[in-house]
Design a protein around this motif. Structure first.
Motif, PDB file in Angstrom:
ATOM      1  N   LEU A  60      48.542  36.397  38.615  1.00  0.00           N
ATOM      2  CA  LEU A  60      47.216  35.765  39.156  1.00  0.00           C
ATOM      3  C   LEU A  60      46.927  34.377  38.780  1.00  0.00           C
ATOM      4  N   GLY A  61      47.357  33.964  37.990  1.00  0.00           N
ATOM      5  CA  GLY A  61      47.301  32.460  37.640  1.00  0.00           C
ATOM      6  C   GLY A  61      47.344  31.303  38.674  1.00  0.00           C
ATOM      7  N   ALA A  62      48.413  31.561  39.624  1.00  0.00           N
ATOM      8  CA  ALA A  62      48.683  30.817  40.602  1.00  0.00           C
ATOM      9  C   ALA A  62      47.935  31.118  41.821  1.00  0.00           C
ATOM     10  N   ILE A  63      47.077  32.297  41.691  1.00  0.00           N
ATOM     11  CA  ILE A  63      46.494  32.773  42.962  1.00  0.00           C
ATOM     12  C   ILE A  63      44.826  32.128  42.629  1.00  0.00           C
ATOM     13  N   ILE A  64      44.119  32.459  41.460  1.00  0.00           N
ATOM     14  CA  ILE A  64      43.027  32.446  41.494  1.00  0.00           C
ATOM     15  C   ILE A  64      42.849  30.998  40.359  1.00  0.00           C
ATOM     16  N   GLY A  65      43.737  30.675  39.586  1.00  0.00           N
ATOM     17  CA  GLY A  65      43.984  29.738  38.587  1.00  0.00           C
ATOM     18  C   GLY A  65      43.412  30.556  37.170  1.00  0.00           C
ATOM     19  N   GLU A  66      43.947  29.594  36.215  1.00  0.00           N
ATOM     20  CA  GLU A  66      43.988  30.377  34.807  1.00  0.00           C
ATOM     21  C   GLU A  66      42.766  30.599  34.224  1.00  0.00           C
ATOM     22  N   GLY A  67      41.660  29.762  34.397  1.00  0.00           N
ATOM     23  CA  GLY A  67      40.228  29.901  34.006  1.00  0.00           C
ATOM     24  C   GLY A  67      39.604  31.261  34.369  1.00  0.00           C
ATOM     25  N   HIS A  68      39.944  31.301  35.850  1.00  0.00           N
ATOM     26  CA  HIS A  68      39.159  32.689  36.515  1.00  0.00           C
ATOM     27  C   HIS A  68      40.063  34.120  35.889  1.00  0.00           C
ATOM     28  N   LEU A  69      41.293  33.862  35.814  1.00  0.00           N
ATOM     29  CA  LEU A  69      42.070  34.768  35.301  1.00  0.00           C
ATOM     30  C   LEU A  69      41.784  35.377  33.777  1.00  0.00           C
ATOM     31  N   ARG A  70      41.724  34.204  32.772  1.00  0.00           N
ATOM     32  CA  ARG A  70      41.310  34.612  31.692  1.00  0.00           C
ATOM     33  C   ARG A  70      39.973  35.280  31.443  1.00  0.00           C
ATOM     34  N   GLU A  71      39.114  34.673  32.266  1.00  0.00           N
ATOM     35  CA  GLU A  71      37.774  35.391  32.177  1.00  0.00           C
ATOM     36  C   GLU A  71      37.795  37.056  32.602  1.00  0.00           C
ATOM     37  N   LEU A  72      38.492  37.365  33.732  1.00  0.00           N
ATOM     38  CA  LEU A  72      38.741  38.724  34.342  1.00  0.00           C
ATOM     39  C   LEU A  72      39.440  39.386  33.175  1.00  0.00           C
ATOM     40  N   ALA A  73      40.466  38.700  32.778  1.00  0.00           N
ATOM     41  CA  ALA A  73      41.417  39.628  31.705  1.00  0.00           C
ATOM     42  C   ALA A  73      40.612  39.903  30.368  1.00  0.00           C
ATOM     43  N   PHE A  74      39.907  38.784  29.939  1.00  0.00           N
ATOM     44  CA  PHE A  74      39.294  38.891  28.633  1.00  0.00           C
ATOM     45  C   PHE A  74      38.190  40.090  28.625  1.00  0.00           C
ATOM     46  N   THR A  75      37.454  39.852  29.747  1.00  0.00           N
ATOM     47  CA  THR A  75      36.174  40.786  29.758  1.00  0.00           C
ATOM     48  C   THR A  75      36.351  42.157  30.386  1.00  0.00           C
ATOM     49  N   GLY A  76      37.322  42.252  31.528  1.00  0.00           N
ATOM     50  CA  GLY A  76      37.452  43.477  32.196  1.00  0.00           C
ATOM     51  C   GLY A  76      36.294  43.503  33.293  1.00  0.00           C
ATOM     52  N   LYS A  77      35.572  42.441  33.602  1.00  0.00           N
ATOM     53  CA  LYS A  77      34.375  42.780  34.295  1.00  0.00           C
ATOM     54  C   LYS A  77      34.534  43.045  35.652  1.00  0.00           C
ATOM     55  N   ASP A  78      33.787  43.612  36.606  1.00  0.00           N
ATOM     56  CA  ASP A  78      33.999  43.772  37.982  1.00  0.00           C
ATOM     57  C   ASP A  78      33.536  42.526  38.557  1.00  0.00           C
ATOM     58  N   ILE A  79      34.182  42.297  39.741  1.00  0.00           N
ATOM     59  CA  ILE A  79      33.615  41.141  40.613  1.00  0.00           C
ATOM     60  C   ILE A  79      33.455  41.591  41.953  1.00  0.00           C
ATOM     61  N   ASP A 123      32.131  45.582  50.814  1.00  0.00           N
ATOM     62  CA  ASP A 123      32.002  46.460  49.559  1.00  0.00           C
ATOM     63  C   ASP A 123      33.120  46.328  48.607  1.00  0.00           C
ATOM     64  N   ALA A 124      33.965  45.613  48.908  1.00  0.00           N
ATOM     65  CA  ALA A 124      35.127  45.507  47.691  1.00  0.00           C
ATOM     66  C   ALA A 124      34.843  45.073  46.440  1.00  0.00           C
ATOM     67  N   LYS A 125      35.129  45.591  45.428  1.00  0.00           N
ATOM     68  CA  LYS A 125      34.941  45.278  44.015  1.00  0.00           C
ATOM     69  C   LYS A 125      36.282  45.216  43.356  1.00  0.00           C
ATOM     70  N   PHE A 126      36.558  44.352  42.422  1.00  0.00           N
ATOM     71  CA  PHE A 126      37.812  44.056  41.747  1.00  0.00           C
ATOM     72  C   PHE A 126      37.554  44.046  40.457  1.00  0.00           C
ATOM     73  N   SER A 127      38.627  44.646  39.601  1.00  0.00           N
ATOM     74  CA  SER A 127      38.400  44.405  38.142  1.00  0.00           C
ATOM     75  C   SER A 127      40.038  44.480  37.495  1.00  0.00           C
ATOM     76  N   VAL A 128      40.174  43.777  36.416  1.00  0.00           N
ATOM     77  CA  VAL A 128      41.443  43.678  35.706  1.00  0.00           C
ATOM     78  C   VAL A 128      40.916  44.089  34.510  1.00  0.00           C
ATOM     79  N   ARG A 129      41.229  45.766  34.536  1.00  0.00           N
ATOM     80  CA  ARG A 129      40.062  46.629  33.814  1.00  0.00           C
ATOM     81  C   ARG A 129      40.900  46.817  32.529  1.00  0.00           C
ATOM     82  N   GLU A 130      42.256  46.574  32.191  1.00  0.00           N
ATOM     83  CA  GLU A 130      43.181  47.107  31.447  1.00  0.00           C
ATOM     84  C   GLU A 130      42.425  47.070  29.723  1.00  0.00           C
ATOM     85  N   VAL A 131      42.001  45.762  29.592  1.00  0.00           N
ATOM     86  CA  VAL A 131      41.348  45.655  28.316  1.00  0.00           C
ATOM     87  C   VAL A 131      40.282  46.592  27.962  1.00  0.00           C
TER      88      VAL A 131
END
Length: 280
Positions: free
Chosen positions: A168-187, A146-154
């Motif tokens: 996070l870039g070293a953990i999930i890769g730059e592409g995924h990091l940029r998507e999460l940070a630019f959108t603030g979406k929940d995953i 049931d966990a949900k994550f969000s880089v929501r500051e934007v």
């Protein structure tokens, strides 16, 4: 479980217990959803500094009390003390003080990464903003279904400045990091596992915490100085880049964070409505 240290008895925002050579840090808030207010930022470096110094502690489990890991920064609790820093007329003096404040919070999160003992985060429910900063400083992350994550500051007109963008870039890769940070979406937990944010997903909060305890105990059974040496060697690959990135974003935010969009984000949050951003 027993209390890990006498000087950690009067904590407000978290508890610390120890079973064998494994310490367990449980976030308590006191804000809703273990939100991170003044008590949290004061106590976090004290706790991880004490655990780092404790020779009986060889591994650490980090988890949240209740249904959620953390809703992230407790804005209502933190904003009153930041008012003088974030006003539209704030000059060099207040902005320099805000730079010091950002770096204080960065150092608090950094205490998790800096401890020589491996840290296993067990995440259930929501892990938002500062919560993601915190688990990105851990060594290993596990999640419940049931966990949900969000880089929501934007979403609140803030450039994330406490470690997510640097680690996070070293953990999930730059592409995924940029998507999460630019959108603030929940995953959800399944996406988090797929991109490498978490190692494994378990059915519920109880089983993920049990898995984290077992993993920490497995780590603690190995020669402690060797385990600490492995962490130290692995950290060399990223620590200088992380430190440089944190210094840059703290300076950037002290100059550019005060904005009408930030004021609108806070006002909208308090009024429980969607913000209208104008790039001002």
């Amino acid at each position: 479980m027993t209390r890990s240290s006498d000087n950690l008895r009067d904590l407000v925002s978290m508890t610390v217990d120890r079973t064998g050579h494994v310490a367990e840090v449980t976030l308590l808030g006191p804000g809703k959803g273990n939100a991170m207010g003044p008590d949290f930022w004061r106590e976090l470096p004290l706790v991880f500094g004490a655990l780092d110094d404790d020779p009986e502690v060889r591994a650490i489990v980090l988890t949240g009390g209740g249904a959620h890991f953390s809703y992230g920064l407790d804005l209502p609790a933190m904003m009153p003390s930041w008012a003088e820093y974030l006003g539209g007329e704030a000059l060099a003096g207040p902005r320099t003080k805000f730079l010091d404040e950002v770096r204080r919070l960065q150092d608090a999160v950094g205490s998790v990464a800096a401890t020589r003992k491996p840290v296993v985060a067990a995440v259930a429910g929501w892990c938002i903003g500062g919560g993601v900063d915190l688990i990105s400083a851990a060594d290993i992350r596990l999640a419940s279904a049931d966990a949900k994550f969000s880089v929501r500051e934007v979403k609140v007109a803030i450039v994330a400045d406490l470690g997510s963008l640097q680690r996070l870039g070293a953990i999930i890769g730059e592409g995924h990091l940029r998507e999460l940070a630019f959108t603030g979406k929940d995953i959800d937990a399944a996406r988090a596992e797929r991109i490498g944010l978490v190692n494994d997903v378990y059915p519920d909060a109880e089983t993920v915490l049990a898995a984290a305890r077992d993993l920490a105990a497995e780590i603690a059974a190995n020669p402690p100085l060797v385990v600490q040496g492995v962490k130290d060697v692995l950290s060399v690959n990223t620590e200088q880049q992380v430190a440089a990135g944190l210094r840059y974003v703290s300076a950037w935010n002290s100059a550019f964070l005060p904005s009408r969009d930030l004021q609108e984000a806070v006002q909208a949050f308090m009024e429980r409505r969607d913000p209208v951003f104008r790039g001002e």
